[in-house]
Design a protein around this motif. Structure first.
Motif, PDB file in Angstrom:
ATOM      1  N   GLY A  76       4.136  11.619  14.818  1.00  0.00           N
ATOM      2  CA  GLY A  76       4.866  12.664  14.184  1.00  0.00           C
ATOM      3  C   GLY A  76       5.605  11.984  13.032  1.00  0.00           C
ATOM      4  N   ILE A  77       5.013  10.735  12.432  1.00  0.00           N
ATOM      5  CA  ILE A  77       5.456  10.113  11.400  1.00  0.00           C
ATOM      6  C   ILE A  77       4.547  10.039  10.246  1.00  0.00           C
ATOM      7  CG2 ILE A  77       6.276   7.763  10.839  1.00  0.00           C
ATOM      8  CD1 ILE A  77       7.601   7.353  13.683  1.00  0.00           C
ATOM      9  N   GLU A  78       5.023  10.063   8.975  1.00  0.00           N
ATOM     10  CA  GLU A  78       4.343  10.082   7.960  1.00  0.00           C
ATOM     11  C   GLU A  78       4.360   8.437   7.394  1.00  0.00           C
ATOM     12  OE1 GLU A  78       1.350  11.598   6.192  1.00  0.00           O
ATOM     13  OE2 GLU A  78       2.876  13.366   6.261  1.00  0.00           O
ATOM     14  N   LEU A  79       3.356   7.800   7.204  1.00  0.00           N
ATOM     15  CA  LEU A  79       3.442   6.444   6.679  1.00  0.00           C
ATOM     16  C   LEU A  79       3.338   6.528   4.926  1.00  0.00           C
ATOM     17  CD1 LEU A  79       3.383   3.422   7.025  1.00  0.00           C
ATOM     18  CD2 LEU A  79       0.777   3.574   7.272  1.00  0.00           C
ATOM     19  N   ILE A  80       4.372   6.500   4.500  1.00  0.00           N
ATOM     20  CA  ILE A  80       4.816   6.531   3.056  1.00  0.00           C
ATOM     21  C   ILE A  80       4.174   5.260   2.062  1.00  0.00           C
ATOM     22  CG2 ILE A  80       6.584   6.911   1.098  1.00  0.00           C
ATOM     23  CD1 ILE A  80       6.337   9.321   3.315  1.00  0.00           C
ATOM     24  N   ASP A  81       4.688   4.239   2.649  1.00  0.00           N
ATOM     25  CA  ASP A  81       4.283   3.035   2.034  1.00  0.00           C
ATOM     26  C   ASP A  81       4.597   1.657   2.943  1.00  0.00           C
ATOM     27  OD1 ASP A  81       6.842   2.409   1.406  1.00  0.00           O
ATOM     28  OD2 ASP A  81       7.035   3.042  -0.463  1.00  0.00           O
ATOM     29  N   PHE A  82       4.043   0.640   2.666  1.00  0.00           N
ATOM     30  CA  PHE A  82       4.502  -0.388   3.535  1.00  0.00           C
ATOM     31  C   PHE A  82       4.024  -1.790   2.815  1.00  0.00           C
ATOM     32  CE2 PHE A  82       0.407  -1.715   5.051  1.00  0.00           C
ATOM     33  CZ  PHE A  82      -0.789  -0.478   4.776  1.00  0.00           C
TER      34      PHE A  82
ATOM     35  N   ARG B  35       7.897   2.513   4.736  1.00  0.00           N
ATOM     36  CA  ARG B  35       8.711   3.625   4.893  1.00  0.00           C
ATOM     37  C   ARG B  35       8.160   4.538   5.866  1.00  0.00           C
ATOM     38  NH1 ARG B  35       9.464   2.386  -0.967  1.00  0.00           N
ATOM     39  NH2 ARG B  35      11.812   1.984  -0.874  1.00  0.00           N
ATOM     40  N   LEU B  36       8.746   5.167   6.759  1.00  0.00           N
ATOM     41  CA  LEU B  36       8.446   6.127   7.955  1.00  0.00           C
ATOM     42  C   LEU B  36       9.210   7.266   7.780  1.00  0.00           C
ATOM     43  CD1 LEU B  36       8.230   3.133  10.421  1.00  0.00           C
ATOM     44  CD2 LEU B  36       6.393   4.136   9.249  1.00  0.00           C
ATOM     45  N   TRP B  37       8.714   8.423   7.415  1.00  0.00           N
ATOM     46  CA  TRP B  37       9.506   9.746   7.415  1.00  0.00           C
ATOM     47  C   TRP B  37       8.924  10.504   8.480  1.00  0.00           C
ATOM     48  CZ3 TRP B  37       9.763  11.697   1.680  1.00  0.00           C
ATOM     49  CH2 TRP B  37      10.128  10.832   0.730  1.00  0.00           C
ATOM     50  N   ASP B  38      10.075  11.354   9.171  1.00  0.00           N
ATOM     51  CA  ASP B  38       9.537  12.090  10.042  1.00  0.00           C
ATOM     52  C   ASP B  38       8.620  13.321   9.359  1.00  0.00           C
ATOM     53  OD1 ASP B  38      10.384  13.737  12.934  1.00  0.00           O
ATOM     54  OD2 ASP B  38      10.105  15.341  11.463  1.00  0.00           O
ATOM     55  N   LYS B  39       7.576  14.012  10.047  1.00  0.00           N
ATOM     56  CA  LYS B  39       6.565  14.412   9.454  1.00  0.00           C
ATOM     57  C   LYS B  39       7.017  15.774   9.121  1.00  0.00           C
ATOM     58  CE  LYS B  39       1.743  13.290  10.386  1.00  0.00           C
ATOM     59  NZ  LYS B  39       1.185  13.480   9.212  1.00  0.00           N
TER      60      LYS B  39
ATOM     61  N   LEU C 109      -0.049  10.977  -2.946  1.00  0.00           N
ATOM     62  CA  LEU C 109      -1.094  10.624  -3.952  1.00  0.00           C
ATOM     63  C   LEU C 109      -2.273  10.927  -3.766  1.00  0.00           C
ATOM     64  CD1 LEU C 109       0.678   7.021  -4.053  1.00  0.00           C
ATOM     65  CD2 LEU C 109       1.308   8.867  -5.286  1.00  0.00           C
ATOM     66  N   LEU C 110      -3.322  11.097  -4.816  1.00  0.00           N
ATOM     67  CA  LEU C 110      -4.427  11.428  -4.680  1.00  0.00           C
ATOM     68  C   LEU C 110      -5.425  10.475  -3.827  1.00  0.00           C
ATOM     69  CD1 LEU C 110      -5.093  13.029  -7.999  1.00  0.00           C
ATOM     70  CD2 LEU C 110      -4.502  14.191  -5.939  1.00  0.00           C
ATOM     71  N   SER C 111      -4.990   9.206  -4.076  1.00  0.00           N
ATOM     72  CA  SER C 111      -5.685   8.172  -3.175  1.00  0.00           C
ATOM     73  C   SER C 111      -4.801   7.110  -2.781  1.00  0.00           C
ATOM     74  CB  SER C 111      -6.937   7.588  -3.772  1.00  0.00           C
ATOM     75  OG  SER C 111      -6.525   7.347  -5.171  1.00  0.00           O
ATOM     76  N   PRO C 112      -4.832   6.267  -1.978  1.00  0.00           N
ATOM     77  CA  PRO C 112      -3.857   5.252  -1.724  1.00  0.00           C
ATOM     78  C   PRO C 112      -4.121   4.173  -2.775  1.00  0.00           C
ATOM     79  CG  PRO C 112      -5.694   5.195   0.183  1.00  0.00           C
ATOM     80  CD  PRO C 112      -5.909   6.469  -0.746  1.00  0.00           C
TER      81      PRO C 112
ATOM     82  N   ILE D  71       0.736  -1.286  -0.053  1.00  0.00           N
ATOM     83  CA  ILE D  71       0.072   0.257  -0.048  1.00  0.00           C
ATOM     84  C   ILE D  71       0.907   1.229  -0.124  1.00  0.00           C
ATOM     85  CG2 ILE D  71      -1.619   1.275   1.350  1.00  0.00           C
ATOM     86  CD1 ILE D  71      -3.249  -0.807   0.762  1.00  0.00           C
ATOM     87  N   ARG D  72       0.399   2.295  -0.788  1.00  0.00           N
ATOM     88  CA  ARG D  72       1.383   3.431  -0.924  1.00  0.00           C
ATOM     89  C   ARG D  72       0.497   4.578  -0.670  1.00  0.00           C
ATOM     90  NH1 ARG D  72       5.975   1.928  -3.735  1.00  0.00           N
ATOM     91  NH2 ARG D  72       5.798  -0.014  -4.718  1.00  0.00           N
ATOM     92  N   ASN D  73       1.016   5.716   0.251  1.00  0.00           N
ATOM     93  CA  ASN D  73       0.126   6.961   0.400  1.00  0.00           C
ATOM     94  C   ASN D  73       1.074   8.143  -0.316  1.00  0.00           C
ATOM     95  OD1 ASN D  73      -2.010   5.983   2.120  1.00  0.00           O
ATOM     96  ND2 ASN D  73      -0.155   5.426   3.585  1.00  0.00           N
ATOM     97  N   PHE D  74       2.293   7.828  -0.472  1.00  0.00           N
ATOM     98  CA  PHE D  74       3.315   8.880  -1.216  1.00  0.00           C
ATOM     99  C   PHE D  74       4.063   8.070  -2.222  1.00  0.00           C
ATOM    100  CE2 PHE D  74       2.082  10.799   2.589  1.00  0.00           C
ATOM    101  CZ  PHE D  74       2.022  12.170   2.674  1.00  0.00           C
ATOM    102  N   SER D  75       4.486   8.815  -3.181  1.00  0.00           N
ATOM    103  CA  SER D  75       5.578   8.260  -4.172  1.00  0.00           C
ATOM    104  C   SER D  75       6.849   8.113  -3.542  1.00  0.00           C
ATOM    105  CB  SER D  75       5.774   9.374  -5.329  1.00  0.00           C
ATOM    106  OG  SER D  75       6.349  10.424  -4.753  1.00  0.00           O
TER     107      SER D  75
END
Ligand code: ADP
Ligand code: UDP
Length: 235
Positions: free
Chosen positions: A170-176, A199-203, A113-116, A93-97
């Motif tokens: 404070g973490i953005e869930l990019i994909d998993f 993929r976890l990025w600091d927000k 992404l406009l939708s997951p 699943i992806r939320n961000f590229s």
């Protein structure tokens, strides 16, 4: 519960049989691999972090109606789980590229992404986990339509629960990537959820707090895993 025989040794975990034929003990290793096992290394403390983080998240997911393989955490590295027949699909699943998606589509990383999205890879090391779709999964007999529907429904639910939970840290869930198994006819969530598989990025800073630090030689790999663990607040 005690370990009996080593059933399987993977790249990140060992799996043991137990006296209960419906239960296994998974033992998380500090070994790290990337690029189809070509790059090898050690991330000190990773096994314990991934074990405890997976169990923590699986408890949250159970409370939100997603059945998981979790039975009982034994110690830092070892957990008793329901023995499933793994559905040979890596569900991404992806939320961000990022990663292969960004590369394939000629995008920068970190674009919302406009939708997951949901995609499947056929879990097969010899074939290097090729990208497939629902029709391939059906045609190859990897899963039934009903199983694919259940898996997709649970995967989006996992995304919703984890996105909200990580946002609070404070973490953005990019994909998993997640895996499911069959247990007495039911589809349940198996394997792990950790900085190895998300993929976890600091927000705020967009600093990478996941295995990309190892894959891309970004340094401070152990620190990143520790930072995620610290924010979970489960020590
Ligand atoms: P890999 O096989 O990719 O090297 P690991 O080192 O994580 O991965 O090995 C763990 C293996 O155990 C994986 O193949 C995973 O699909 C499988 N597995 C995870 N949870 C269960 C479970 N509950 N029952 C049976 N097998 C499981
Ligand atoms: N992923 C994983 N195991 C794999 C492939 C991918 O856990 O064998 C995870 C990866 O950590 C990321 C997501 O799935 O969070 C999407 O990975 P991608 O397809 O971008 O592949 P990569 O760039 O890792 O090759």
């Amino acid at each position: 519960m005690e370990k009996k025989e080593l059933l399987y040794e993977g790249k990140a975990k060992k799996v043991f049989t137990t006296e209960d034929q419906d239960a296994l003990i998974v033992s998380y290793k500090d070994d790290a691999t990337a690029f189809d096992g070509q790059k090898k290394g050690t991330i000190v403390g990773k096994g314990a972090i991934n074990n405890r983080m997976t169990n923590h998240i699986f408890q949250l997911l159970e409370a939100e109606g997603v059945p998981t393989h979790l039975i009982e955490e034994l110690n830092d590295r070892e957990t008793v789980v329901k023995k499933v027949e793994i559905v040979p699909l890596e569900v991404i699943i992806r939320n961000f590229s990022a990663g292969s998606f960004a590369k394939k589509l000629g995008m920068e990383e970190g674009i919302k992404l406009l939708s997951p999205t949901l995609e499947f890879s056929y879990k097969n090391d010899d074939l290097h986990d090729p990208f497939i779709n629902d029709y391939y999964a059906l045609a190859l007999g990897l899963a039934t339509q009903e199983e694919i529907d259940t898996i997709s429904k649970y995967a989006f639910k996992v995304n919703e629960v984890m996105q909200n939970y990580f946002a609070g840290l404070g973490i953005e869930l990019i994909d998993f990537k997640i895996e499911f198994g069959r247990y007495h006819g039911q589809i349940i969530l198996a394997d792990e959820v950790s900085p190895d598989t998300c993929r976890l990025w600091d927000k705020e800073t967009h600093e990478k707090l996941d295995k990309d630090r190892f894959r891309r030689d970004l340094g401070n790999v152990e620190d990143a895993y520790q930072e995620v663990f610290r924010r979970l607040g489960i020590h």
